[in-house]
Design an enzyme around this catalytic site. Structure first.
Site, mmCIF file in Angstrom:
data_model
loop_
_atom_site.group_PDB
_atom_site.id
_atom_site.type_symbol
_atom_site.label_atom_id
_atom_site.label_comp_id
_atom_site.label_asym_id
_atom_site.label_seq_id
_atom_site.Cartn_x
_atom_site.Cartn_y
_atom_site.Cartn_z
ATOM 1 C CD GLU A 172 -3.001 -1.152 2.188
ATOM 2 O OE1 GLU A 172 -2.810 -0.420 3.186
ATOM 3 O OE2 GLU A 172 -3.992 -1.893 2.063
ATOM 4 C CE LYS A 218 -10.646 -3.157 3.189
ATOM 5 N NZ LYS A 218 -9.950 -4.284 3.861
HETATM 6 P P1 PGA Z 1 -6.712 -6.131 2.136
HETATM 7 O O1 PGA Z 1 -6.296 -5.391 3.472
HETATM 8 O O2 PGA Z 1 -7.141 -5.160 1.119
HETATM 9 O O3 PGA Z 1 -5.429 -6.860 1.781
HETATM 10 O O4 PGA Z 1 -7.797 -7.096 2.534
HETATM 11 C C1 PGA Z 1 -6.553 -4.102 3.783
HETATM 12 C C2 PGA Z 1 -7.013 -3.989 5.201
HETATM 13 O O5 PGA Z 1 -6.936 -4.944 5.988
HETATM 14 O O6 PGA Z 1 -7.510 -2.932 5.577
HETATM 15 ZN ZN ZN Z 2 -8.064 -3.774 7.671
#
Ligand code: PGA
Ligand code: ZN
Length: 405
Positions: free
Chosen positions: A199, A328
């Site tokens: 990230e 998400k």
């Molecule tokens: P992921 O992790 O997109 O790899 O699931 C991001 C998070 O845990 O916030």
């Molecule tokens: Zn998370």
């Protein structure tokens, strides 16, 4: 309302170089929209399945056989299309067509609606009661660990949390913390080649508590220098550390009470204002204990705990597990499903944080979702084109660039 003239799906690659899908929608009116779906790595157990068994090739086949014939000619209506995607799939977790296919199509339809109405996407996504000119805090990943960074600490994310009301201030402050940490790490490990994680946060062979010390110092320095609020935070992603009833860090192994004490202590010592997934993804009760202890001074956020699923959000509300819900879209499949989780949280006084995935695309729609959902935070990382795309879109939405929305 016009109808969908065509819808196509193709293979593209995410920021980790893994295949995902992009959907392109064209309406009768000529309005169009294109969107891709990101992918997680530390995924929650209750997320929808990103692709059917067999991966992207099978998803593309199923799309041609099952999805496209039903969508062509359907009304250009986001709620209607999202319901149709569920109907076509028929499974509880998008196992047949793939949650990422649903996400790409759903967002592309939302963009097409915006194009047709000649308005910004944020206006299509805005939930009832959300004020137009309120912008989210920046939840910016500065150091990576866990599954996002080989060789880093075992807490997954060390975060600069900036609740400055103007996006340009919040973004400037969070970026300054990232830079400050880079300098501090270079000074501390002069011979080590520092990398960046999935990230865009720094990766260094640094233990958890020392990483937090560094983060807190960097936040204080930036606060003093810029006069903008910015505070330390973490995404523990604790499910990744949890085995046989214990949280297994490199330096220590903790039971529930130990984890509660550890995180409460870190909050007090370093002034944490943001803690995500502090306990295992099934631990509604222990998470509630932490929220009782620190919820007055910090956002306690459920990610894997909720997976943007409205039923799990309801469980969390009943147990008073957290004071905030991570959103998400592709954890649940469609924009409409995500909006349901948002509405449930908001109507019970819980904050939401709209979030990227660790595998992302250089698209900006997430910033529109964060503002339209009335989220208290936008979690989208800080560095790398796929992260900066969201920050820059938020700047445009906030009017900082003078660009038309
Ligand atoms: P992921 O992790 O997109 O790899 O699931 C991001 C998070 O845990 O916030
Ligand atoms: Zn998370």
């Amino acid at each position: 309302m016009s109808a969908i003239r065509s819808v196509d799906l193709g293979r593209i690659y995410d920021s980790r170089g893994r295949p995902t899908v992009e959907a392109r929608v064209v309406a009768d009116s000529g309005a169009r929209g294109t969107a891709g779906a990101p992918s997680g790595e530390s995924t929650g157990r209750h997320e929808v399945q990103a692709f059917p068994d067999g991966g992207v090739p099978v998803a593309l086949d199923r799309f041609r056989e099952l999805v496209r014939p039903r969508l062509v000619g359907a009304a250009l209506d986001l709620g209607g299309v999202d319901a149709l995607l569920h109907d076509i799939d028929g499974s509880p977790r998008f196992e047949r067509i793939g949650g990422n296919v649903a996400t790409a199509v759903s967002v592309a339809v939302a963009l097409t609606v915006a194009d047709e109405r000649q308005c910004p996407l944020v206006d299509v996504l805005r939930r009832p009661g959300v004020e137009p000119d309120r912008y989210p805090a920046i939840v910016g990943n500065c150091m990576n660990g866990g599954r996002h960074a080989i060789g880093g600490p075992d807490i997954q994310e060390f975060i600069a949390f900036s609740p400055a009301p103007r996006p340009e201030d919040a973004i400037r402050a969070a970026l300054a913390v990232h830079a400050e940490i880079g300098s501090a790490l270079h000074a501390r490990y002069p011979k080590a080649a520092l990398g960046r994680g999935d990230e865009g946060g720094w990766v260094a062979p640094i233990p958890n508590v020392e990483a937090l010390e560094l983060l807190a110092t960097a936040c204080a320095a930036v606060r003093d220098r810029l006069g903008v609020p910015v505070h330390p935070g973490v995404d523990v992603a604790a499910s990744e550390l949890y085995r046989d009833g214990r949280y297994r860090y490199r330096e220590q192994t903790l039971d529930d009470a130990g984890q509660l004490g550890f995180l409460t202590d870190l909050t007090d010592r370093f002034g944490l204002r943001y803690i995500e997934d502090p306990f295992d993804e099934e631990a509604f009760g222990p998470t509630a204990e932490l929220t009782r202890a620190i919820g007055g001074r910090a956002m306690v956020v459920g990610d894997d705990l909720y997976t943007t699923d409205v039923d799990r959000v309801r469980r969390g509300i009943a147990a008073r597990s957290t004071n905030a819900v991570l959103i998400k879209v592709n954890q649940v499949g469609t924009v409409t499903d995500a909006a349901r989780a948002v509405d449930e949280a908001r109507s019970h006084g819980l904050a939401t944080v709209t979030s990227h995935r660790s595998g992302e695309l250089p698209e900006g729609w997430l910033a529109h979702a964060a503002v339209g959902f009335g989220s208290a935070g936008l979690k989208c990382g800080l560095l790398g084109g796929e992260r900066v795309a969201k920050l820059n879109e938020l700047l445009r939405l906030g009017g900082a660039t003078g660009a038309p929305r």
